[in-house]
Scaffold this motif. Structure first.
Motif, mmCIF file in Angstrom:
data_model
loop_
_atom_site.group_PDB
_atom_site.id
_atom_site.type_symbol
_atom_site.label_atom_id
_atom_site.label_comp_id
_atom_site.label_asym_id
_atom_site.label_seq_id
_atom_site.Cartn_x
_atom_site.Cartn_y
_atom_site.Cartn_z
ATOM 1 N N UNK A 19 0.850 -1.191 0.000
ATOM 2 C CA UNK A 19 0.000 0.000 0.000
ATOM 3 C C UNK A 19 0.886 1.243 0.000
ATOM 4 N N UNK A 20 0.391 2.276 -0.659
ATOM 5 C CA UNK A 20 1.088 3.559 -0.711
ATOM 6 C C UNK A 20 0.139 4.631 -0.188
ATOM 7 N N UNK A 21 0.659 5.487 0.679
ATOM 8 C CA UNK A 21 -0.183 6.513 1.291
ATOM 9 C C UNK A 21 -0.258 7.784 0.463
ATOM 10 N N UNK A 22 0.619 7.920 -0.504
ATOM 11 C CA UNK A 22 0.672 9.164 -1.268
ATOM 12 C C UNK A 22 0.702 8.888 -2.764
ATOM 13 N N UNK A 23 0.216 9.865 -3.525
ATOM 14 C CA UNK A 23 0.301 9.777 -4.974
ATOM 15 C C UNK A 23 -0.376 8.545 -5.521
ATOM 16 N N UNK A 24 0.300 7.921 -6.483
ATOM 17 C CA UNK A 24 -0.204 6.686 -7.086
ATOM 18 C C UNK A 24 0.689 5.531 -6.679
ATOM 19 N N UNK A 25 0.119 4.351 -6.597
ATOM 20 C CA UNK A 25 0.898 3.164 -6.260
ATOM 21 C C UNK A 25 1.954 2.908 -7.330
ATOM 22 N N UNK A 26 3.100 2.435 -6.899
ATOM 23 C CA UNK A 26 4.166 2.085 -7.833
ATOM 24 C C UNK A 26 3.837 0.736 -8.462
ATOM 25 N N UNK A 257 -4.839 12.191 -18.620
ATOM 26 C CA UNK A 257 -5.863 13.223 -18.762
ATOM 27 C C UNK A 257 -7.246 12.721 -18.341
ATOM 28 N N UNK A 258 -7.411 11.414 -18.289
ATOM 29 C CA UNK A 258 -8.684 10.856 -17.827
ATOM 30 C C UNK A 258 -8.891 11.078 -16.330
ATOM 31 N N UNK A 259 -7.837 11.495 -15.624
ATOM 32 C CA UNK A 259 -7.917 11.710 -14.181
ATOM 33 C C UNK A 259 -8.341 13.123 -13.784
ATOM 34 N N UNK A 260 -8.524 14.004 -14.731
ATOM 35 C CA UNK A 260 -8.713 15.418 -14.400
ATOM 36 C C UNK A 260 -9.854 15.651 -13.412
ATOM 37 N N UNK A 261 -10.903 14.870 -13.507
ATOM 38 C CA UNK A 261 -12.044 15.066 -12.613
ATOM 39 C C UNK A 261 -11.756 14.590 -11.188
ATOM 40 N N UNK A 262 -10.649 13.885 -10.979
ATOM 41 C CA UNK A 262 -10.373 13.309 -9.662
ATOM 42 C C UNK A 262 -9.739 14.302 -8.691
ATOM 43 N N UNK A 263 -9.203 15.402 -9.206
ATOM 44 C CA UNK A 263 -8.447 16.296 -8.332
ATOM 45 C C UNK A 263 -9.317 17.009 -7.305
ATOM 46 N N UNK A 264 -10.590 17.138 -7.573
ATOM 47 C CA UNK A 264 -11.487 17.730 -6.579
ATOM 48 C C UNK A 264 -11.524 16.859 -5.326
ATOM 49 N N UNK A 265 -11.662 15.559 -5.520
ATOM 50 C CA UNK A 265 -11.699 14.639 -4.379
ATOM 51 C C UNK A 265 -10.352 14.620 -3.657
ATOM 52 N N UNK A 266 -9.255 14.714 -4.404
ATOM 53 C CA UNK A 266 -7.940 14.732 -3.770
ATOM 54 C C UNK A 266 -7.774 15.981 -2.897
ATOM 55 N N UNK A 267 -8.268 17.114 -3.383
ATOM 56 C CA UNK A 267 -8.157 18.352 -2.615
ATOM 57 C C UNK A 267 -8.972 18.275 -1.327
ATOM 58 N N UNK A 268 -10.157 17.697 -1.426
ATOM 59 C CA UNK A 268 -10.994 17.540 -0.228
ATOM 60 C C UNK A 268 -10.294 16.648 0.789
ATOM 61 N N UNK A 337 6.895 16.471 2.368
ATOM 62 C CA UNK A 337 5.689 16.817 1.606
ATOM 63 C C UNK A 337 4.713 15.652 1.627
ATOM 64 N N UNK A 338 3.433 15.975 1.638
ATOM 65 C CA UNK A 338 2.404 14.943 1.581
ATOM 66 C C UNK A 338 1.487 15.258 0.401
ATOM 67 N N UNK A 339 1.402 14.316 -0.533
ATOM 68 C CA UNK A 339 0.616 14.513 -1.747
ATOM 69 C C UNK A 339 -0.485 13.469 -1.837
ATOM 70 N N UNK A 340 -1.710 13.930 -1.940
ATOM 71 C CA UNK A 340 -2.857 13.032 -2.042
ATOM 72 C C UNK A 340 -3.075 12.641 -3.505
ATOM 73 N N UNK A 341 -3.217 11.353 -3.726
ATOM 74 C CA UNK A 341 -3.481 10.839 -5.062
ATOM 75 C C UNK A 341 -4.374 9.624 -4.985
ATOM 76 N N UNK A 342 -4.488 8.869 -6.060
ATOM 77 C CA UNK A 342 -5.391 7.708 -6.068
ATOM 78 C C UNK A 342 -5.053 6.684 -4.995
ATOM 79 N N UNK A 343 -3.765 6.499 -4.702
ATOM 80 C CA UNK A 343 -3.403 5.524 -3.668
ATOM 81 C C UNK A 343 -3.861 5.984 -2.290
ATOM 82 N N UNK A 344 -3.815 7.285 -2.055
ATOM 83 C CA UNK A 344 -4.230 7.840 -0.759
ATOM 84 C C UNK A 344 -5.698 7.546 -0.482
#
Length: 369
Positions: A19-26, A257-268, A337-344
């Motif tokens: 599991x990865x807490x930040x960004x996307x899983x490797x 580019x298919x992820x563009x709509x996901x950044x709202x949830x990441x910001x929340x 730094x802590x970055x929220x992404x799909x893995x988070x």
């Protein structure tokens, strides 16, 4: 400098993490390449900057950003140098107005000056975004004003929409082209709650990245007027950036580019995490609340101790939680730094807070006076 042993430990911990807490899983390289093969739309590769999926990517980026044209380049460093060189040639000026904490100043080894003899002139040095006052009180004249959104090395900070509009208008009043360093423009959009094209419309040229929040392999795009992009392509070629084929990067970028709509949830989620982590004794978050999906986390622990604790936690739990750590300005504190992404998003807020707290608590801290 990281020792070979420490680097090997780090790479092994990442490779075995579940599991990865930040960004996307490797993802293993072979698995990623197989997925890209299935995502390719064109049966033919691009060739020296034309054809294949590359043409479609450039059209898509131009459309998303509301610009007449866009060009894909191997790196953002190259894209920005090409853009600023074009503006310097067109204005017959040799200085670009920037923030002292911008990527151009901090992370690019004076590339613009060394390669193009274009000076970077900081018009602000404080840990805050650029303002109209910074520009109107600066000596000038400038070939361009470069605005980094967000200003990463100040804590991923963004100016308010009103301040950004006023800053760009002030540049135009002085006949200064505006260039957006939008390496994290996708991540900035939720803060403004406006379309990407409306944000990009404030600037003459915009650079965007594909490998950060979008999870691409590498690469960037520069968008702007057709004639400016045409001129930038020449400088791309002169930089050695018109590669024989770029299709792995291009296909990965189009998928991103298919992820563009996901950044709202990441910001929340970033705001939720910031509140929860900031309530833990010995932790501090900047900014509070975060402006994007990323923020700076401060911990009351020596950087070396926190680095070791995070790595040991990853080796034992197979959870990769904390990335690179540095010493904070305050003795006895460290920063990461802590970055929220799909893995988070696969973690609950409480799980993440528990994991971070456990890592920091395992460090030997100096006693508070």
């Amino acid at each position: 400098m990281t020792s070979a042993h420490d680097r090997e430990r780090r790479e092994r911990a990442i490779a075995t993490a579940r599991r990865f807490a930040q960004g996307a899983a490797v993802v293993p390289v072979a698995d990623r390449l197989r997925a890209l093969a299935d995502a390719a739309e064109s049966p033919l590769p691009d060739l020296y900057g034309e054809g294949g999926d590359l043409d479609g990517l450039e059209r898509e980026v131009a459309q998303v950003l509301g610009k007449p044209a866009a060009v894909f380049m191997p790196s953002g460093t190259m894209a920005q140098q090409c853009a600023l060189r074009v503006w310097a040639d067109r204005t017959s000026r040799d200085a670009v107005a920037v923030h002292a904490l911008s990527h151009l100043v901090v992370h690019e080894e004076d590339a613009l000056e060394v390669l193009h003899r274009i000076r970077l002139e900081p018009i602000a040095r404080e840990h805050r975004p650029l303002t109209v006052e910074d520009l109107v009180t600066a000596p000038g004249p400038y070939a361009a004003l470069c605005v980094e959104l967000p200003l990463r090395d100040a804590g991923y900070l963004l100016p308010s929409w009103e301040d950004l509009v006023d800053l760009c208008a002030a540049a135009r009043d002085q006949d200064i082209p505006v260039h957006l360093d939008g390496a994290r423009l996708w991540e900035s959009q939720p803060f403004y709650d406006r379309g990407l094209a409306e944000i990009a419309d404030l600037a003459d040229t915009v650079y965007v990245s594909f490998y950060k929040g979008l999870g691409g392999i590498a690469g960037a795009a520069l968008a702007g007027p057709q004639d400016v992009i045409d001129a930038a392509r020449h400088w791309q070629h002169r930089h050695g950036g018109t590669l024989f084929g770029q299709y792995p990067y291009v296909v990965a970028a189009r998928r991103g580019l298919e992820r563009l709509e996901d950044f709202q949830a990441y910001a929340v989620r970033a705001r939720e995490l910031a509140v929860a982590l900031g309530a833990v004794p010995g932790l501090r978050v900047h900014p509070q609340p975060p402006h994007t999906n990323a923020f700076v986390l401060y911990a009351e622990a020596e950087a070396e101790a926190l680095t070791e604790a995070a790595l040991t936690h990853a080796e034992r739990s197979h959870d990769w939680v904390i990335g690179r750590v540095g010493a904070a300005d305050v003795p006895g504190w460290s920063t990461t730094e802590f970055t929220v992404g799909p893995a988070t998003m696969e973690w609950s807020v409480s799980e993440l807070v528990e994991a971070v707290t456990a890592i920091v608590s395992s460090c030997e801290r100096p006693r508070s006076e």
